[in-house]
Structures are given as C-alpha cells and as structure tokens.
Scaffold this motif. Structure first.
Motif, short mmCIF file in Angstrom:
data_model
loop_
_atom_site.label_atom_id
_atom_site.label_comp_id
_atom_site.label_asym_id
_atom_site.label_seq_id
_atom_site.Cartn_x
_atom_site.Cartn_y
_atom_site.Cartn_z
N TRP A 20 -16.29 -0.43 -7.47
CA TRP A 20 -15.47 -0.20 -6.34
C TRP A 20 -15.14 -1.28 -5.85
O TRP A 20 -14.32 -1.67 -5.05
CB TRP A 20 -16.53 0.37 -5.40
CG TRP A 20 -16.52 2.06 -5.51
CD1 TRP A 20 -17.81 2.47 -6.16
CD2 TRP A 20 -15.80 2.93 -5.56
NE1 TRP A 20 -17.61 3.65 -6.43
CE2 TRP A 20 -16.38 4.16 -6.09
CE3 TRP A 20 -14.50 3.03 -5.08
CZ2 TRP A 20 -15.76 5.17 -5.97
CZ3 TRP A 20 -13.58 4.34 -4.98
CH2 TRP A 20 -14.45 5.43 -5.65
N LYS B 271 -6.48 -2.12 -4.20
CA LYS B 271 -5.77 -1.10 -3.07
C LYS B 271 -4.58 -1.98 -2.42
O LYS B 271 -3.63 -1.12 -1.93
CB LYS B 271 -6.91 -0.82 -2.19
CG LYS B 271 -7.68 0.35 -2.80
CD LYS B 271 -8.78 0.63 -1.81
CE LYS B 271 -8.39 0.93 -0.55
NZ LYS B 271 -9.53 1.35 0.36
N GLU C 57 -11.18 -2.25 -4.50
CA GLU C 57 -10.93 -2.96 -3.59
C GLU C 57 -9.80 -4.10 -3.65
O GLU C 57 -8.85 -4.41 -3.02
CB GLU C 57 -11.99 -3.46 -2.53
CG GLU C 57 -12.75 -2.43 -2.06
CD GLU C 57 -11.88 -1.61 -1.19
OE1 GLU C 57 -11.27 -2.19 -0.25
OE2 GLU C 57 -12.37 -0.32 -1.02
N ASP D 215 -6.91 6.32 -1.02
CA ASP D 215 -8.37 6.51 -0.46
C ASP D 215 -8.86 8.06 -0.32
O ASP D 215 -10.19 8.41 -0.68
CB ASP D 215 -8.23 6.01 1.14
CG ASP D 215 -8.14 4.82 1.25
OD1 ASP D 215 -8.64 3.95 0.46
OD2 ASP D 215 -7.56 4.18 2.31
N MET D 216 -8.10 9.05 -0.08
CA MET D 216 -8.39 10.38 0.16
C MET D 216 -9.08 10.87 -1.32
O MET D 216 -9.94 11.57 -1.26
CB MET D 216 -7.02 11.15 0.32
CG MET D 216 -7.56 12.66 0.58
SD MET D 216 -6.28 13.64 0.99
CE MET D 216 -5.43 13.99 -0.57
N GLU E 74 0.75 -1.23 -0.08
CA GLU E 74 -0.17 -0.07 -0.01
C GLU E 74 0.80 1.31 -0.10
O GLU E 74 0.17 2.58 -0.21
CB GLU E 74 -0.93 0.06 1.12
CG GLU E 74 -2.20 -1.00 1.12
CD GLU E 74 -1.65 -2.36 2.03
OE1 GLU E 74 -0.28 -2.38 2.05
OE2 GLU E 74 -2.55 -3.24 2.29
N LEU F 185 -10.17 8.75 -3.86
CA LEU F 185 -11.37 8.13 -4.09
C LEU F 185 -12.39 8.47 -3.39
O LEU F 185 -13.54 8.62 -3.90
CB LEU F 185 -10.83 6.64 -4.08
CG LEU F 185 -9.90 6.22 -4.74
CD1 LEU F 185 -9.59 4.74 -4.30
CD2 LEU F 185 -10.28 6.23 -6.30
N ASP F 186 -12.23 8.95 -2.06
CA ASP F 186 -13.36 9.56 -1.37
C ASP F 186 -13.94 10.77 -2.04
O ASP F 186 -14.94 11.18 -1.91
CB ASP F 186 -12.82 9.77 0.12
CG ASP F 186 -12.78 8.38 0.91
OD1 ASP F 186 -13.26 7.25 0.60
OD2 ASP F 186 -12.09 8.29 1.84
#
Length: 440
Positions: A403, A410, A407, A386-387, A219, A389-390
């Motif tokens: 999504w 990721k 996952e 994440d940031m 990651e 994609l959010d």
C-alpha cells in the motif's frame, strides 16, 4: 488521402454492401432495404435541438454525416437510390448538393420537405426499414427486423479496403491532434485548454468528434470516462492521460496516450505498459479469441505492477483472485469503425446468439474470434482508484498489495495506451502507430 484512392476502392465496398443487403433481405423475407439518415431531436420544453447523429446503417453506404431527413433505398439488382433532403431554408445552412467520388453509384433524388420522401420510397410492407422511431414519416415507420439487423451488424465487423482507408485517414487526424495536445500539456495548459488545442489541430469541434474527449491531469486519470475538463491546471502537474478520437467520412479512430511531466518512476511505468500493449497488439491475428487477449492483458499488467513493487503476488494469482481487476477494471478493447464501440461484439453468428464474457470480467465489449478485416482497439490500463482498492481490502485481499507503493502512484491517476489495430491474413496492421510515425 486522394479522392482517386477512395474512388478506386469505393465500388468494391459498395458491391460488398449490396451482397450483404441481398442476403439480409432474403433472410428477413423483404424486397427492399430502406434506411433513414435520422432526424433532429429537440430538447424537452425547449426549441433547441440536440447534436445530430447520423444513422450508422445509413453512413455505411455513403460518406454523408450531416443530412437529416434523407433516405437510402437498396433493392437487389438495382442501382441504390438516395433521397436527399435539401430544404429551402434561410435559418440554417442547407446541405450542399451531393458531390464526390461516390455520387455516380447512386440514383439521387432531391426533395425539399421531409414528407416528399414517401413518393420516392418502395412499398413499406415489403421493406426492411432500419432506423429510430423518430425517423418515421407517414406510411414509413422503422420496423428493424431482427434477421436483417443481425446479419448486417455481424458482417459489419469485417471492414472492406475502402473502410480501412477511411479509418486510416481518421487515425492520421487523431495522431496530429494528439501531438498538439501533448505540446499543450508540456506548455502548462489546463485540461480545457488542452481540449481546445486538440480540437483546433483536428479541425473538428466537440460535436464532430466520435466521442467526448477524455483529458485528465493527475488524479483525474483514475476516472475512466473523465470529461469534466478543469479550466485551471493543478499544482503541481504530474501526469496527463488523453483518450480522444477523430472522424473521417463517418468513420472513427480511438486513441489513448499517457504522459508524465517528468522522467520519473511513473514515466518508467508508462513505458512498461506501452511495451505490454504492443505485445497485445501483436495478438490481433486471425483465429485468436479476443477474450484471450483480454486475459493476457491482465497477466502482463499484473507483471508490470509486480515489477514496480505494487503487487506482492504472481500475475497468475492476481488474475485468479481478481486482484488485477482492481487495477485494470475495464475491457482490453472493442470493435471500431462506423461507431467507436462497434456493434455485434458478442454475436455468436449472423443469425444471432451471444458469446459469453469470461467469468469475472463484465466490462469486456468483444468476445468474438478475430478474422481478417476486423478492426479492434487494444487499450490496457493501470489505475489507482480508491473505490476499487477499498473493495480489495474489504474482500480480504489487501495483503496482496504494497500500500505504500500504491500511495506513491495514486497522485498520477492512471495509465492507458490505446491503438486501433486491423486483423489481416498475416501480421496485424496498427493504424495508430502508423499514423504517429507519419506525423513524426
């Protein structure tokens, strides 16, 4: 590379710099170009110095990178002068006397204290003095005149044959070290262990490298400038992204590679990004707007994401809506040479002015039109952050993404492939691929 090769190319390089300096001084209304090499900086409330970094305006002329307190003087029509600080010192290693293929091109004066330089420098009032404030000695403070700097930095984008050879050698060192880093990854090393293997193979310590190594497992590959370097490897190890360069005579290479621990779907995505990257490298041709390469990178990478089921929309819609920027949030590359992110990337001309970035792409570092002699990086990437994609979801763009596929990818972090590419009169010259082929 033999010293004979450098020796044969260096005089022409110096002629180019002399001509540029003469024109820059004419535009600024000065008679002399004076360039300090830079000085040591000390940490606040301590007696320890920060790692020394040579003034790029200094190392453009001669391959000296560890000579703080020295000065260069260029007067059109005269032999350039090097005022070389070689102090009497038993606490630290003293710079060795100048030697090599370049010394005959300079008048060299050796001084023992920084203050002695003043007696060998021209009239300060008639001099363009290029450097940082800390380089000042009595009577000689950098004035950094804008017309002079604008001209020199704009034209520094066009590398001489000597400079390209210097960058070729840096690339060969970098490719060798990247091979060692991949072997360490395959052997199960931690991020820190891979970093040490890289430095050992390059023969360069962390402070010798042109920038801090990015060594990211799993990651961590989604952190664009990840430099933490865990001491233990994760379990399981899935992926490895390394963005690391090397230096040679003051010139840099900048190389990024990504690997999967297994021949899985992520490995297939790496191969797809690599194929797209090679298409982008082929666009490094005279007359091409570099911003167009950046936008083409978005289309190609969005195509990869669609092919792997991550995106549900077309590449064109992904670019227009900003969806592609959530997966490829940085610029496609930058100029490179004496500095990893070389100067004047947005310069409209050699008198100044700024070329704008494409709307919605704030992190692109180069917007000039390519011409022979320019050297640029090409570094497309796909990341699962994440940031960002959010933010897509918050903007109401979540329906463009599968999504479940996100996952699945990721845990691998991300992919980046980066080469250093020379624009020529014909086909591009890829210094990085050339270096890896030579090391095969």
């Amino acid at each position: 590379m033999s010293h004979a090769t450098l020796s044969s190319l260096y005089p022409q390089h110096l002629d180019v710099l002399q001509a540029r300096a003469a024109e820059a001084l004419r535009r600024g209304g000065f008679d002399h170009l004076v360039v300090p090499s830079g000085t040591l900086h000390y940490q606040a409330f301590d007696d320890r110095d920060y790692p020394y970094a040579v003034n790029p305006q200094f190392k453009a002329w001669l391959p000296l990178t560890q000579t703080p307190g020295s000065w260069l003087v260029v007067t059109p029509g005269s032999k350039p002068k090097l005022v070389f600080l070689q102090p009497h010192d038993y606490w630290h290693v003293v710079p060795a006397a100048p030697s090599g293929y370049w010394v005959d091109q300079f008048e060299i004066v050796v001084i023992r204290t920084p203050e002695e330089a003043a007696q060998h420098l021209p009239d300060a009032a008639r001099s363009a003095i290029l450097g940082e404030p800390q380089s000042a000695i009595e009577g000689y403070a950098p004035n950094n005149p804008q017309p002079v700097i604008a001209y020199l930095e704009y034209h520094r984008a066009f590398k001489t044959a000597y400079e390209i050879e210097m960058m070729r050698q840096a690339s060969r060192i970098g490719a060798r070290a990247h091979r060692a880093a991949e072997r360490a990854f395959r052997a199960g090393s931690s991020e820190f262990g891979i970093h040490l293997a890289y430095c050992q193979a390059a023969g360069q310590d962390a402070n010798d490298l042109p920038y801090g190594n990015i060594v990211a497992l799993n990651e961590h590959g989604a952190v664009l400038h990840y430099t933490h370097r865990d001491r233990l490897p994760p379990k399981p190890v899935r992926s490895f992204l390394i963005d690391a360069g090397a230096s040679f005579g003051g010139y840099a290479c900048d190389i990024t590679r990504t690997y999967s621990a297994a021949d899985d779907e992520f490995a297939a995505m790496i191969r797809a990004v690599d194929a797209a990257q090679l298409q982008l490298c082929d666009m490094v041709r005279a007359g091409t707007d570099y911003a167009r390469i950046h936008l083409q990178a978005h289309l190609l990478l969005a195509g990869v994401l669609r092919d792997f089921g991550v995106l549900k929309i077309s590449p064109e819609d992904a670019l227009a809506s900003g969806v592609s920027s959530a997966f490829f949030p940085h610029g496609v590359g930058h100029g490179i040479g004496l500095q990893v992110h070389d100067v004047a990337g947005f310069a409209e001309s050699d008198t100044g002015g700024t070329l704008p970035k494409p709307d919605g792409h704030p992190y692109l570092r180069l917007t000039r039109t390519l011409a022979p002699g320019m050297v640029v990086t090409i570094e497309p990437g796909i990341y699962f952050i994440d940031m960002l994609l959010d933010e897509l979801k918050a903007k109401g763009l979540g329906d463009a993404v599968d999504w479940a596929r996100v996952e699945a990818f990721k845990p691998y972090g991300g992919i980046r492939i980066e080469d250093d590419v020379v624009c020529t009169d014909g086909e591009p010259l890829n210094l990085t691929r050339e270096a890896f082929a030579a090391d095969a």
